[in-house]
Structure formats: C-alpha cells, structure tokens
Design an enzyme around this catalytic site. Structure first.
Site, PDB file in Angstrom:
ATOM      1  N   TYR A 109       0.845  -1.194   0.000  1.00 22.89           N
ATOM      2  CA  TYR A 109       0.000   0.000   0.000  1.00 22.89           C
ATOM      3  C   TYR A 109       0.881   1.245   0.000  1.00 22.89           C
ATOM      4  O   TYR A 109       1.873   1.305   0.735  1.00 22.89           O
ATOM      5  CB  TYR A 109      -0.897   0.018   1.248  1.00 22.89           C
ATOM      6  CG  TYR A 109      -1.643   1.320   1.436  1.00 22.89           C
ATOM      7  CD1 TYR A 109      -2.895   1.506   0.860  1.00 22.89           C
ATOM      8  CD2 TYR A 109      -1.082   2.368   2.170  1.00 22.89           C
ATOM      9  CE1 TYR A 109      -3.566   2.717   1.010  1.00 22.89           C
ATOM     10  CE2 TYR A 109      -1.752   3.572   2.318  1.00 22.89           C
ATOM     11  CZ  TYR A 109      -2.983   3.738   1.736  1.00 22.89           C
ATOM     12  OH  TYR A 109      -3.644   4.936   1.875  1.00 22.89           O
ATOM     13  N   GLU A 197      -3.394   7.635  -3.792  1.00 24.30           N
ATOM     14  CA  GLU A 197      -3.231   6.331  -3.165  1.00 24.30           C
ATOM     15  C   GLU A 197      -3.060   5.250  -4.226  1.00 24.30           C
ATOM     16  O   GLU A 197      -3.807   5.224  -5.198  1.00 24.30           O
ATOM     17  CB  GLU A 197      -4.506   6.078  -2.350  1.00 24.30           C
ATOM     18  CG  GLU A 197      -4.580   4.760  -1.647  1.00 24.30           C
ATOM     19  CD  GLU A 197      -5.906   4.611  -0.910  1.00 24.30           C
ATOM     20  OE1 GLU A 197      -5.957   4.905   0.292  1.00 24.30           O
ATOM     21  OE2 GLU A 197      -6.905   4.205  -1.542  1.00 24.30           O
TER      22      GLU A 197
END
Ligand code: GDP
Ligand code: MN
Length: 386
Positions: A109, A197
């Site tokens: 992530y 993101e």
C-alpha cells in the site's frame, strides 16, 4: 473532486509510474474487442465508479477469454454495484476498465494525504496492501509506516528509501518503489491532491513493481489552476441534488434523516442539526444558503429540500446578520407559491428586519407554515411533525 481509476492510471503513466496496459469501455459489446486489443492471455475487468470496495463486491474480475470479458462487462453494466461504500441502493456502472492481469506475489500500500495536525503531507506505506487496508489501519496501525514531507521541498529520496526498507523491499525492488514514491509525491503536490493512493502496489514473481489500482482526490479550491484535472470531473458520479445546489452557490449535503434543514451559515447549520437530534429528530440534509442569499437561491434551496422524498418536515433557521430576514420571508412566500409546501415548514427567524419578515409571513398566511418563537421551540415543533 474524485477521479476514476482509469484517469488515475493516465496521470500515473504520464509521470512514469509503471501501470499495466488497459482499455476503457462504455458499452458491454465493446468488451470482446477491448480484450483482444490488449492481446494478453488474461485480463482483469474492473468497474469504474468512485466508490471503493469493488473487489469484494465482485466488480473486479480476473478473466482469460473474450467471452468471459463480455459476460462480466454485461453483468457490471447491468446491475448497480453495492459495496460497503455505496449504501444499499448501489451505484450504476457507466465505464469499465479492462487491464492486463498481472501475477501477484505480494500486495503493498502507498498513500499520501495531508496531515492536518502536522500541517504537511504524509506518505504512508505498508506491506499489508490490498483490499483490507482500512482493517489494517484499525487493527494494526503500526503496520502503516509514515514519512512527513515539506510541501515545497517534496518527499526526499532518503525518506522514500527508509519507507521501502520498512515495508521489506530490497535491492532493485526498493529502487523501483522509491522511484514510484517520489513520482507519486510530486504528482500529489503538482496537482493539488487531497489524496493520492496506490492500493495495491504489487510485486510480481519476476520482481517487477507495478501500480494496479489508484485513487486520486483533488482539492476543489485549487481546480481553477488545473484545467486538465477539472476536465476529469464526472457529473454522473455526483449526487444530482448536490450538483444543483452548487449551481446556486448553496452548500448542500444529503443525509439519511427526514427533517430538511435550511439554514444560513455553516456553524448555525451544525448547531441546527445538533438541536434537531437533541429533540429526537434526524436531519435529512445540511443546507447552508450562505450569508448573502438571494430570493432565487432560497427558492432553489426549497426546491432541492422538498424534492427529497424522505423529507417529512422542514426547519428553516435564519439568523439575519448579513442575510436579511425579509429576503428570506420573501423567498418563503415565493417558494410556497412556486414549489408548494406538501410538508410542514417550521420557521425560526431572528435578526435584521425580523419584524418586517414576521409581518410579511403573517399576511401571506401560508398553508403548512408554522412560526417558532425560538430555536428550541422550532426544534420541538419540527420533531413533533415527523
Ligand atoms: P478495489 O477492491 O476497488 O480496491 O479494487 P482493486 O483494483 O484494488 O482490486 C482488488 C483486488 O483484486 C486486488 O487487491 C487484487 O488482489 C485483485 N486484483 C486486481 N487486479 C489484479 C491482477 O491484475 N491480477 C491479480 N492476480 N489480482 C488482481
Ligand atoms: Mn484497491
């Protein structure tokens, strides 16, 4: 403002973040051709909606034939997607991305947001990427590593390298991840993002590092200096009432309750919602008509509130400072005439020209309109109506 995944991929590609090849379609019968154009042995079919949680909802599907591509595309275009983030009615899918599928050895992530407390952006990285990142943040926040960076100086190479190491990447892969982090951080600053993101960032068995899903949000107040970003706006993904409100400079947010609120000033709107709740009611919306509201603006505000079928009563709470109570009274009379009040409307007015306003309302003798002596009285009256 939010962007779709396919738009985020274009932005990443433009700065050299490695992303698998893909095609975007807007009709189910384009799926086969798109799959063939990718010329890959397998692909992933992905609904393009602003809501997340697509994987778990069954709107991210691995396929290896053109027929399967067509089948999943037809299903996704046909049935609204219901995920944790959409509410039970779901959202309609208008575009689908077909991307070359990659073999995944591990999912990571990467994300950047503004840390309000530290007043600067923060890059977050985790070795536990994928569809459960919110769970990870809740259960094991230490698994999310952070580096704060100066908005003018940007993320520094040593910071990115430290993050890469902390999430267990070494050698060529650490180098690749560092490159991606630096590019993402630059993109975040250059495009005035509020969120950038990549989830997941993946490592393939061959050791490649690739971005296979991304979410970008942008600061609305900075859109005036980014025509390219403003062009990514997709009205179909927005709440129609909220769009309409924007046209008239009203700030409107739909909520789940049944008491419509029409208020001037954000602070007063917040306290109005609080007092409704205190008396056992649930607000149906947040609507701030602003300080310098016009009759047209206020009539439109009524139109928006009353078009919501959930609304069983309306509380009008105006404190006339810059706004004048007589203008609001005029708007109430106009709205009653043009829109018609099919539910009770409780009105509390205070401040500039309130005497004139009260007189006007009395004279107009509007059906369904109830005046209140103060805010508590208004909240009690409106809660008793629903
Ligand atoms: P989201 O659920 O909306 O975040 O959609 P994602 O694009 O992140 O996909 C969800 C999950 O599907 C990922 O975490 C992966 O596990 C899986 N996935 C997506 N694309 C691929 C792919 O190309 N190959 C493989 N093997 N899995 C994928
Ligand atoms: Mn994802």
């Amino acid at each position: 403002m939010k962007a779709h995944e396919y738009q985020a991929r274009q932005l990443m590609q433009a700065v050299g973040i490695p992303v698998p090849a893909s095609e975007v379609i807007s009709k189910p019968d384009e799926a086969k051709a798109a799959f063939e154009k990718l010329n890959a042995s397998k692909a992933v079919v992905k609904a393009q909606v602003h809501a997340g949680g697509r994987g778990k909802a069954g709107y991210v599907k691995l396929i290896d034939t053109a027929d399967e591509a067509a089948e999943h595309a037809a299903r996704m275009f046909g049935d609204p997607m219901v995920s944790k983030q959409t509410g039970p009615q779901g959202v309609r899918v208008r575009k689908i991305l077909l991307a070359n599928a990659v073999d995944i050895e591990k999912e990571y992530y990467l994300g950047i947001v503004v840390d309000r407390a530290k007043r600067c952006p923060v890059m977050m990285a985790s070795a536990e990427g994928g569809v459960e990142i919110e769970e990870v943040a809740r259960r094991n926040p230490d698994a999310i590593k952070k580096a704060w960076f100066h908005p003018h100086l940007g993320l520094q190479r040593f910071q990115a390298l430290a993050l890469a190491e902390m999430i267990g990447l070494v050698g060529e892969q650490a180098k690749a991840a560092v490159g991606i982090m630096l590019k993402l951080a630059r993109l975040f600053i250059d495009k005035d993002c509020s969120l950038a993101e990549i989830n997941p960032l993946v490592r393939t068995p061959e050791g490649q590092i690739l971005a296979i899903d991304a979410k970008f949000n942008f600061d609305d107040n900075a859109l005036f200096r980014h025509d390219d970003i403003a062009a990514l706006f997709d009205a179909a993904e927005e709440n129609p009432a909220e769009l309409k409100a924007k046209e008239y400079d009203l700030s409107y947010i739909a909520l789940d309750g049944n008491i419509g609120c029409l208020v001037n000033g954000a602070g007063l709107a917040m306290s109005t919602m609080d007092i409704i709740k205190l008396h056992g009611g649930e607000p149906a919306n947040f609507l701030d008509v602003g300080g310098s509201v016009s009759t047209e603006g206020a009539v439109e505000a009524f139109r928006i509130i009353l078009s919501d079928e959930k609304v069983k009563a309306v509380l009008v709470n105006i404190f006339g400072g810059i706004a004048r109570c007589d203008v609001i009274a005029e708007a109430l009379i106009a709205a009653a005439k043009e829109v018609g009040f099919h539910v009770p409307v409780v009105v509390r007015l205070e401040g500039t020209n309130v005497e004139i306003a009260r007189e006007m309302l009395e004279k107009a003798n509007i059906d369904q309109l109830h005046t209140a002596t103060d805010l508590t009285d208004a909240a009690k009256q409106v809660c008793a109506c629903v």
